[in-house]
Design a protein around this motif. Structure first.
Motif, PDB file in Angstrom:
ATOM      1  N   ILE A 131      22.978   7.053  57.895  1.00 53.70           N
ATOM      2  CA  ILE A 131      23.683   6.624  56.688  1.00 53.70           C
ATOM      3  C   ILE A 131      22.748   6.554  55.489  1.00 53.70           C
ATOM      4  O   ILE A 131      23.151   6.846  54.356  1.00 53.70           O
ATOM      5  N   VAL A 132      21.495   6.208  55.722  1.00 56.31           N
ATOM      6  CA  VAL A 132      20.540   6.129  54.616  1.00 56.31           C
ATOM      7  C   VAL A 132      20.336   7.511  53.995  1.00 56.31           C
ATOM      8  O   VAL A 132      20.320   7.665  52.764  1.00 56.31           O
ATOM      9  N   GLU A 133      20.195   8.535  54.836  1.00 58.56           N
ATOM     10  CA  GLU A 133      20.061   9.891  54.316  1.00 58.56           C
ATOM     11  C   GLU A 133      21.326  10.314  53.584  1.00 58.56           C
ATOM     12  O   GLU A 133      21.271  10.984  52.542  1.00 58.56           O
ATOM     13  N   ALA A 134      22.481   9.928  54.091  1.00 58.77           N
ATOM     14  CA  ALA A 134      23.746  10.266  53.434  1.00 58.77           C
ATOM     15  C   ALA A 134      23.813   9.651  52.040  1.00 58.77           C
ATOM     16  O   ALA A 134      24.253  10.307  51.079  1.00 58.77           O
ATOM     17  N   MET A 135      23.362   8.415  51.912  1.00 57.36           N
ATOM     18  CA  MET A 135      23.369   7.748  50.601  1.00 57.36           C
ATOM     19  C   MET A 135      22.417   8.463  49.635  1.00 57.36           C
ATOM     20  O   MET A 135      22.744   8.671  48.458  1.00 57.36           O
ATOM     21  N   GLN A 156      27.514  -6.433  49.649  1.00 60.22           N
ATOM     22  CA  GLN A 156      26.178  -6.800  50.110  1.00 60.22           C
ATOM     23  C   GLN A 156      25.646  -5.790  51.127  1.00 60.22           C
ATOM     24  O   GLN A 156      24.458  -5.463  51.122  1.00 60.22           O
ATOM     25  N   HIS A 157      26.533  -5.293  51.986  1.00 60.62           N
ATOM     26  CA  HIS A 157      26.101  -4.282  52.953  1.00 60.62           C
ATOM     27  C   HIS A 157      25.682  -3.010  52.226  1.00 60.62           C
ATOM     28  O   HIS A 157      24.671  -2.388  52.568  1.00 60.62           O
ATOM     29  N   GLU A 158      26.449  -2.641  51.220  1.00 58.86           N
ATOM     30  CA  GLU A 158      26.113  -1.465  50.427  1.00 58.86           C
ATOM     31  C   GLU A 158      24.749  -1.628  49.755  1.00 58.86           C
ATOM     32  O   GLU A 158      23.911  -0.706  49.772  1.00 58.86           O
ATOM     33  N   MET A 159      24.505  -2.809  49.158  1.00 55.28           N
ATOM     34  CA  MET A 159      23.229  -3.048  48.487  1.00 55.28           C
ATOM     35  C   MET A 159      22.059  -2.960  49.469  1.00 55.28           C
ATOM     36  O   MET A 159      20.982  -2.450  49.140  1.00 55.28           O
ATOM     37  N   ALA A 160      22.282  -3.443  50.696  1.00 60.91           N
ATOM     38  CA  ALA A 160      21.237  -3.353  51.715  1.00 60.91           C
ATOM     39  C   ALA A 160      20.952  -1.894  52.074  1.00 60.91           C
ATOM     40  O   ALA A 160      19.793  -1.519  52.317  1.00 60.91           O
ATOM     41  N   LEU A 161      21.989  -1.067  52.080  1.00 64.24           N
ATOM     42  CA  LEU A 161      21.791   0.357  52.378  1.00 64.24           C
ATOM     43  C   LEU A 161      21.019   1.051  51.254  1.00 64.24           C
ATOM     44  O   LEU A 161      20.136   1.884  51.519  1.00 64.24           O
ATOM     45  N   TRP A 162      21.338   0.733  50.007  1.00 70.78           N
ATOM     46  CA  TRP A 162      20.585   1.313  48.893  1.00 70.78           C
ATOM     47  C   TRP A 162      19.116   0.901  48.972  1.00 70.78           C
ATOM     48  O   TRP A 162      18.213   1.713  48.732  1.00 70.78           O
ATOM     49  N   LYS A 163      18.869  -0.350  49.320  1.00 70.92           N
ATOM     50  CA  LYS A 163      17.486  -0.821  49.439  1.00 70.92           C
ATOM     51  C   LYS A 163      16.762  -0.076  50.549  1.00 70.92           C
ATOM     52  O   LYS A 163      15.605   0.344  50.378  1.00 70.92           O
ATOM     53  N   ALA A 164      17.447   0.104  51.684  1.00 71.03           N
ATOM     54  CA  ALA A 164      16.838   0.841  52.796  1.00 71.03           C
ATOM     55  C   ALA A 164      16.552   2.285  52.414  1.00 71.03           C
ATOM     56  O   ALA A 164      15.592   2.897  52.900  1.00 71.03           O
ATOM     57  N   ALA A 165      17.384   2.834  51.517  1.00 71.05           N
ATOM     58  CA  ALA A 165      17.199   4.221  51.072  1.00 71.05           C
ATOM     59  C   ALA A 165      16.140   4.337  49.980  1.00 71.05           C
ATOM     60  O   ALA A 165      15.771   5.455  49.593  1.00 71.05           O
ATOM     61  N   GLY A 166      15.669   3.201  49.482  1.00 66.01           N
ATOM     62  CA  GLY A 166      14.659   3.211  48.422  1.00 66.01           C
ATOM     63  C   GLY A 166      15.213   3.628  47.075  1.00 66.01           C
ATOM     64  O   GLY A 166      14.497   4.195  46.246  1.00 66.01           O
TER      65      GLY A 166
END
Length: 275
Positions: A131-135, A156-166
């Motif tokens: 999912i991180v690569e997809a974002m 909040q889940h979305e924001m965590a994914l953006w953070k994980a994606a840098g």
């Protein structure tokens, strides 16, 4: 005269017996409404319409539900504006419990988040490893992403994914809807953009949207719902909150959760937790 008195006494006895019978047949409800603060996804998906009437019929409580984002629902419970909450923001929930702001947290079901977007843009994330690569691919494509922007569990889940994606979230690609899940999906559909949704709301609304699921199945997209009770000593209907939590985890509650969506979509939209 005596006959009239005897007749009146007999009538009074019948009425009293009838009242006793009614009081025994109706489950006790503590004499007050139960104020529920809940994530918007349960309202948008239609699950509340399945669960609340059954709970009310079983217990006699009258539920007054307010659909809010998870952050707002937890604050409503903390501030005494609600008696019980349903949220899907585990980190926030656990922090509120640890701080003594709320009482018992009981996870009771889950589904998953899905990444959705226009049918003609499926190729943007096709083949993404996670999912991180997809974002990251969405941002690289120059397409817009509609964020709920409402402090909800989904947001909040979305924001965590953006953070994980840098990826910083102050870029022009991110459009903040400041809305519930249903409205956010509608905006993404109208604007030909991507968004993150819980599966249940998307499947319930899919027929009215120009969106499809473009990425799913990553363990990082698990979406857990919990019922949160008020802290000890709070000016809240704690008895009703406990009855509601027990109903959601009961055999009947679990059966209703597990069956929800099957008739309309061909698949269960939520998975009940173990008792």
């Amino acid at each position: 005269m005596h006959a009239s008195r005897r007749a009146f006494a007999s009538l009074l006895s019948v009425l009293l017996l009838a009242l006793v019978g009614l009081s025994c047949s109706k489950p006790p409800a503590g004499g007050r409404a139960l104020r529920l603060a809940t994530t918007t996804s349960l309202k948008d998906a239609g699950l509340l319409d399945e669960l609340l009437p059954a709970f009310e019929a079983k217990t006699g409580y009258r539920v007054e539900a307010r659909a809010l984002g998870s952050g707002k629902a937890l604050r409503a419970l903390r501030d005494g504006e609600a008696d019980v909450a349903i949220t899907h923001a585990p980190a926030l929930e656990e922090a509120a419990v640890a701080a003594g702001e709320v009482g018992r947290r009981s996870p009771f079901m889950h589904n998953e988040f899905v990444l959705v977007g226009p049918l003609d843009q499926v190729g943007v994330v096709a083949g993404a490893g996670d999912i991180v690569e997809a974002m990251r691919r969405i941002v690289s494509s120059g397409r817009s992403f509609v964020s709920r922007g409402d402090d909800s569990g989904t947001n909040q889940h979305e924001m965590a994914l953006w953070k994980a994606a840098g990826i910083a979230t102050n870029g022009a690609f991110l459009v903040r809807a400041n809305a519930g899940m249903g409205e956010t999906l509608e905006r993404a559909s109208d604007e030909g953009a991507f968004t993150l949704s819980d599966r249940a709301t998307f499947r319930a609304k899919q027929g009215d949207l120009k969106l499809v699921i473009v990425y799913q199945g990553d363990p990082a997209l698990r979406n857990t719902y919990a019922v949160i009770e008020p802290k000890a000593g709070a000016a809240a209907n704690a008895e009703g909150a406990r009855a509601f939590a027990e109903f959601l985890r009961s055999e009947e509650g679990r059966a209703r959760i597990g069956a929800f969506g099957v008739k309309a979509t061909g698949e269960p939209l939520f998975t009940p937790g173990a008792r």
